[in-house]
Design a protein around this motif. Structure first.
Motif, PDB file in Angstrom:
ATOM      1  N   GLY A   1       0.865  -1.100   0.023  1.00 30.22           N
ATOM      2  CA  GLY A   1       0.069   0.101   0.112  1.00 30.22           C
ATOM      3  C   GLY A   1       0.972   1.314  -0.146  1.00 30.22           C
ATOM      4  O   GLY A   1       0.634   2.125  -0.713  1.00 30.22           O
ATOM      5  N   GLN A   2       2.086   1.220   0.773  1.00 30.61           N
ATOM      6  CA  GLN A   2       2.838   2.442   0.963  1.00 30.61           C
ATOM      7  C   GLN A   2       3.668   2.789  -0.762  1.00 30.61           C
ATOM      8  O   GLN A   2       3.840   3.728  -1.108  1.00 30.61           O
ATOM      9  N   LYS A   3       3.909   1.504  -1.212  1.00 31.72           N
ATOM     10  CA  LYS A   3       4.728   1.553  -2.455  1.00 31.72           C
ATOM     11  C   LYS A   3       3.635   2.236  -3.553  1.00 31.72           C
ATOM     12  O   LYS A   3       4.174   3.137  -4.234  1.00 31.72           O
ATOM     13  N   ALA A   4       2.334   1.814  -3.439  1.00 33.07           N
ATOM     14  CA  ALA A   4       1.625   2.311  -4.310  1.00 33.07           C
ATOM     15  C   ALA A   4       1.032   3.871  -4.245  1.00 33.07           C
ATOM     16  O   ALA A   4       1.256   4.433  -5.221  1.00 33.07           O
ATOM     17  N   GLU A   5       0.968   4.214  -3.011  1.00 35.38           N
ATOM     18  CA  GLU A   5       1.005   5.361  -2.660  1.00 35.38           C
ATOM     19  C   GLU A   5       2.089   6.359  -3.226  1.00 35.38           C
ATOM     20  O   GLU A   5       2.037   7.515  -3.753  1.00 35.38           O
ATOM     21  N   LEU A   6       3.400   6.078  -2.997  1.00 33.93           N
ATOM     22  CA  LEU A   6       4.399   6.661  -3.518  1.00 33.93           C
ATOM     23  C   LEU A   6       4.537   6.564  -4.977  1.00 33.93           C
ATOM     24  O   LEU A   6       5.014   7.742  -5.431  1.00 33.93           O
ATOM     25  N   GLN A   7       4.313   5.727  -5.822  1.00 34.27           N
ATOM     26  CA  GLN A   7       4.281   5.678  -7.039  1.00 34.27           C
ATOM     27  C   GLN A   7       3.151   6.632  -7.702  1.00 34.27           C
ATOM     28  O   GLN A   7       3.617   7.320  -8.455  1.00 34.27           O
ATOM     29  N   LYS A   8       2.160   6.762  -7.010  1.00 29.17           N
ATOM     30  CA  LYS A   8       0.983   7.655  -7.656  1.00 29.17           C
ATOM     31  C   LYS A   8       1.748   9.104  -7.204  1.00 29.17           C
ATOM     32  O   LYS A   8       1.491  10.331  -8.197  1.00 29.17           O
ATOM     33  N   TRP A   9       2.191   9.328  -6.164  1.00 29.57           N
ATOM     34  CA  TRP A   9       2.899  10.801  -5.860  1.00 29.57           C
ATOM     35  C   TRP A   9       4.172  11.055  -6.805  1.00 29.57           C
ATOM     36  O   TRP A   9       4.176  12.223  -7.213  1.00 29.57           O
ATOM     37  N   ALA A  10       4.942  10.183  -7.337  1.00 28.11           N
ATOM     38  CA  ALA A  10       5.671  10.392  -8.020  1.00 28.11           C
ATOM     39  C   ALA A  10       5.390  10.533  -9.418  1.00 28.11           C
ATOM     40  O   ALA A  10       6.006  11.574 -10.273  1.00 28.11           O
ATOM     41  N   ALA A  11       4.364  10.145  -9.865  1.00 32.68           N
ATOM     42  CA  ALA A  11       3.850  10.189 -11.170  1.00 32.68           C
ATOM     43  C   ALA A  11       3.304  11.566 -11.428  1.00 32.68           C
ATOM     44  O   ALA A  11       3.420  12.476 -12.323  1.00 32.68           O
ATOM     45  N   TYR A  12       2.623  11.923 -10.330  1.00 28.89           N
ATOM     46  CA  TYR A  12       2.025  13.286 -10.122  1.00 28.89           C
ATOM     47  C   TYR A  12       3.004  14.401 -10.208  1.00 28.89           C
ATOM     48  O   TYR A  12       2.911  15.563 -10.706  1.00 28.89           O
ATOM     49  N   GLN A  13       4.346  14.205  -9.509  1.00 30.39           N
ATOM     50  CA  GLN A  13       5.248  15.158  -9.491  1.00 30.39           C
ATOM     51  C   GLN A  13       6.252  15.182 -10.519  1.00 30.39           C
ATOM     52  O   GLN A  13       7.269  15.744 -10.880  1.00 30.39           O
ATOM     53  N   ASN A  14       5.958  14.281 -11.618  1.00 31.61           N
ATOM     54  CA  ASN A  14       6.804  13.697 -12.667  1.00 31.61           C
ATOM     55  C   ASN A  14       7.973  13.610 -12.490  1.00 31.61           C
ATOM     56  O   ASN A  14       9.153  14.060 -13.069  1.00 31.61           O
ATOM     57  N   LEU A  15       8.453  12.674 -11.474  1.00 26.47           N
ATOM     58  CA  LEU A  15       9.738  12.229 -10.852  1.00 26.47           C
ATOM     59  C   LEU A  15       9.576  10.779 -11.113  1.00 26.47           C
ATOM     60  O   LEU A  15       8.687   9.841 -10.732  1.00 26.47           O
ATOM     61  N   PRO A  16      10.833  10.151 -11.905  1.00 32.54           N
ATOM     62  CA  PRO A  16      10.551   8.823 -11.954  1.00 32.54           C
ATOM     63  C   PRO A  16      11.078   8.012 -10.784  1.00 32.54           C
ATOM     64  O   PRO A  16      12.067   8.617 -10.126  1.00 32.54           O
ATOM     65  N   LEU A  17      10.458   6.977 -10.331  1.00 32.08           N
ATOM     66  CA  LEU A  17      10.730   6.234  -9.200  1.00 32.08           C
ATOM     67  C   LEU A  17      11.309   4.860  -9.662  1.00 32.08           C
ATOM     68  O   LEU A  17      10.609   3.745  -9.984  1.00 32.08           O
ATOM     69  N   ASP A  18      12.728   4.496  -9.630  1.00 29.38           N
ATOM     70  CA  ASP A  18      13.315   3.358  -9.914  1.00 29.38           C
ATOM     71  C   ASP A  18      12.985   2.325  -8.733  1.00 29.38           C
ATOM     72  O   ASP A  18      13.028   2.554  -7.470  1.00 29.38           O
ATOM     73  N   GLU A  19      12.723   1.181  -9.248  1.00 32.02           N
ATOM     74  CA  GLU A  19      12.388   0.001  -8.090  1.00 32.02           C
ATOM     75  C   GLU A  19      13.492  -0.124  -7.072  1.00 32.02           C
ATOM     76  O   GLU A  19      13.449  -0.293  -5.995  1.00 32.02           O
ATOM     77  N   ASN A  20      14.722   0.057  -7.908  1.00 29.19           N
ATOM     78  CA  ASN A  20      16.166  -0.307  -7.131  1.00 29.19           C
ATOM     79  C   ASN A  20      16.553   0.777  -5.929  1.00 29.19           C
ATOM     80  O   ASN A  20      17.224   0.871  -5.150  1.00 29.19           O
ATOM     81  N   LEU A  21      15.386   1.952  -5.916  1.00 26.55           N
ATOM     82  CA  LEU A  21      15.643   2.929  -5.023  1.00 26.55           C
ATOM     83  C   LEU A  21      14.513   3.103  -3.993  1.00 26.55           C
ATOM     84  O   LEU A  21      14.472   4.134  -3.488  1.00 26.55           O
ATOM     85  N   ILE A  22      13.679   1.953  -4.059  1.00 25.20           N
ATOM     86  CA  ILE A  22      12.770   1.861  -3.047  1.00 25.20           C
ATOM     87  C   ILE A  22      13.243   0.886  -1.757  1.00 25.20           C
ATOM     88  O   ILE A  22      13.643  -0.237  -2.144  1.00 25.20           O
ATOM     89  N   PHE A  23      13.644   1.468  -0.538  1.00 27.89           N
ATOM     90  CA  PHE A  23      14.059   0.975   0.385  1.00 27.89           C
ATOM     91  C   PHE A  23      13.181   0.391   1.537  1.00 27.89           C
ATOM     92  O   PHE A  23      12.228   1.350   1.814  1.00 27.89           O
ATOM     93  N   GLU A  24      13.135  -0.955   1.850  1.00 28.69           N
ATOM     94  CA  GLU A  24      12.010  -1.220   2.890  1.00 28.69           C
ATOM     95  C   GLU A  24      12.766  -1.938   4.299  1.00 28.69           C
ATOM     96  O   GLU A  24      13.921  -2.537   4.054  1.00 28.69           O
ATOM     97  N   ASP A  25      12.137  -1.828   5.217  1.00 28.57           N
ATOM     98  CA  ASP A  25      12.273  -2.454   6.439  1.00 28.57           C
ATOM     99  C   ASP A  25      10.811  -3.255   6.875  1.00 28.57           C
ATOM    100  O   ASP A  25      10.060  -2.522   7.330  1.00 28.57           O
ATOM    101  N   ALA A  26      11.061  -4.595   6.782  1.00 27.56           N
ATOM    102  CA  ALA A  26       9.696  -5.406   6.964  1.00 27.56           C
ATOM    103  C   ALA A  26       9.894  -5.822   8.432  1.00 27.56           C
ATOM    104  O   ALA A  26      10.903  -6.628   8.646  1.00 27.56           O
TER     105      ALA A  26
END
Length: 496
Positions: A36-61
């Motif tokens: 859910g967090q990743k989906a919201e961040l992808q939407k925000w990145a698209a709105y800001q016209n900023l590419p979000l590379d999957e390799n630059l998504i850092f997570e702690d589960a």
């Protein structure tokens, strides 16, 4: 000839980095899930016209936001470049430790020349207004967490005082259930097993023989009829006073005896505590005198065990262990592993010194409480000490996994150890020393006692200690500095 400029400005990055985190308590399908967090961040990145590379998504589960040392967070911070933008879904995903922790992380991001944006709160920390809102919201979030914890603890204490069981199914003793109102009832089949277990033990059978008989007769274990009985589990059941009608509930310094319907008489229970030749090592007071008087940092009782020998001619080490079958959870909450070990020689030395210091110090809070029944003064640093100890243990674990360099480990270890020493300063008490009985002669006896004599002395004093730190020689990186082994006396009863 081309003239070179005196200084070449460092290129500015326009990358977008994202950080997501979920703790073990979060439900997989709620709004804070990783997906859910990743989906919201992808939407925000698209709105800001900023590419979000999957390799630059850092997570702690499965890591609490109160911890500063998180692999995903450290990886993100180490890759930051000037001009980067860090986006995270909510303030609580970055930190859960209050304004100081949150601002420290934000400063690290700003020092790298990057900025951070919190989507839910709509905060951009590059503006003064954003920084002010960040402080306010982080303190509010911390206050909510503390209030929830306090309400939960008060609710459990209230339930215990009313005779209800404030324990989940995995934490309750074998066979004990609760009715719809939370009061104790026994599972009939397992109640028969308990009575049979005490009957066999009072026939002078060894723990191993009792376990074998229960298995042959088809009595169910906690995991069901297909699981085998172990002598260590038999011992723990025999030692638990709940089966004679007393459930001991502890929370911080509170100790409440909750009455439950007894399955055996006090006489039969006491008779079952007798020793015999050839019993398991962890019920041998000569080798493990602290058994029954020692708990892990997580609160679970520690039992004595033999360490496996690396080679046949080596002398095995004795150690105290936090085991899953004792704490009824797969992993120890303090280090995330199935077992946590302390060498007996190191831990017993620390235990004796802690108890002797308690007996020699007339101003110690536990001495005051034992002598007069006076309420203990509030210690404002309890939670902070627990957090620092958890950070030290987490730091060691990260080093053993190779996720931090040795230099970084030693630097952070020194900082945290110094902080812990400052937090361990004793609080002043208003009671005068002459009012407290002189027990210094008992301190000398404690220091000289060994084996069975020490075990009997601890029985008389009613002492319970909590182990902290790490033993050397039980890990593949023996030369690393690690938290010093200490013992905190958490329960102490005066001699009659």
């Amino acid at each position: 000839m081309t003239r070179r400029s005196k200084s070449t400005p460092e290129p500015t990055s326009t990358r977008l980095l994202a950080y997501v985190r979920v703790s073990t308590q979060q439900q997989v399908d709620d709004g804070f899930s990783l997906a859910g967090q990743k989906a919201e961040l992808q939407k925000w990145a698209a709105y800001q016209n900023l590419p979000l590379d999957e390799n630059l998504i850092f997570e702690d589960a499965g890591i609490s936001g109160r911890h500063n040392l998180r692999p995903g967070l450290e990886a993100m911070l180490s890759t930051l470049k000037p001009g980067d933008t860090v986006a995270t879904y909510a303030l609580s995903r970055l930190a859960r430790g209050g304004a100081m922790q949150t601002l420290a992380l934000v400063e690290r991001i700003h020092d790298a020349g990057a900025r951070i944006v919190f989507l839910k709160e709509q905060i951009d920390t590059t503006s003064p207004y954003g920084r002010i809102m960040l402080v306010v919201l982080s303190e509010i979030a911390l206050l909510e967490i503390e209030q929830m914890r306090e309400r939960s603890e008060m609710g459990r204490l209230q339930a215990a005082n009313e005779g209800r069981i404030p324990l989940g199914s995995s934490s309750r003793p074998y066979g004990l259930e609760i009715d719809d109102d939370g009061y104790p009832v026994w599972d009939e089949e397992r109640a028969r097993t308990i009575r049979r277990l005490f009957d066999l033990r009072n026939q002078k059978l060894s723990l191993r023989a009792v376990a074998k008989a229960l298995e042959e007769e088809g009595h169910p274990t906690r995991r069901g009829k297909k699981a085998s009985w172990e002598s260590g589990v038999v011992h723990l059941i025999l030692r638990n006073p709940v089966y004679k009608g007393e459930l001991i509930y502890r929370q911080d310094r509170e100790r409440i005896v909750i009455p439950v319907p007894p399955l055996v008489s006090p006489e039969d229970w006491q008779r079952a505590q007798g020793g015999y030749a050839g019993q398991r090592s962890h019920v041998n007071p000569e080798k493990f005198p602290l058994t029954g008087h020692l708990v892990c940092t997580c609160g679970s009782a520690l039992v004595g065990q033999f360490a496996p020998r690396a080679k046949a001619h080596y002398t095995p080490h004795l150690y105290y262990a936090c085991l899953p079958e004792v704490r009824h959870t797969e992993h120890c909450p303090t280090n995330g592993k199935r077992r946590r070990l302390w060498r007996t020689d190191e831990l017993e030395r620390a235990y004796v010194e802690a108890l002797a210091a308690l007996l020699e110090n007339p101003h110690d809070p536990l001495r005051i409480q034992a002598a007069f029944g006076a309420p203990l003064p509030e210690d404002p640093h309890v939670q902070e000490r627990q957090d620092v100890n958890a950070m030290l243990e987490e730091l060691l674990d990260l080093r053993l996994k190779g996720q931090v360099t040795r230099a970084a480990y030693e630097r952070q270890f020194e900082i945290l150890s110094d902080r812990l020493k400052r937090l361990n300063a004793p609080a002043p008490l208003p009671i005068r020393a002459p009012d407290v009985p002189d027990l210094s002669h008992l301190a000398q006896l404690v220091r000289g006692a060994k084996g069975r004599d020490l075990a009997e002395f601890l029985d008389e004093l009613g002492v319970v200690g909590q182990a902290r730190g790490e033993s050397r020689g039980l890990s593949r990186s023996r030369d690393l500095p690690r938290p010093e082994i200490t013992v905190e006396i958490i329960d102490f009863q005066p001699l009659a």
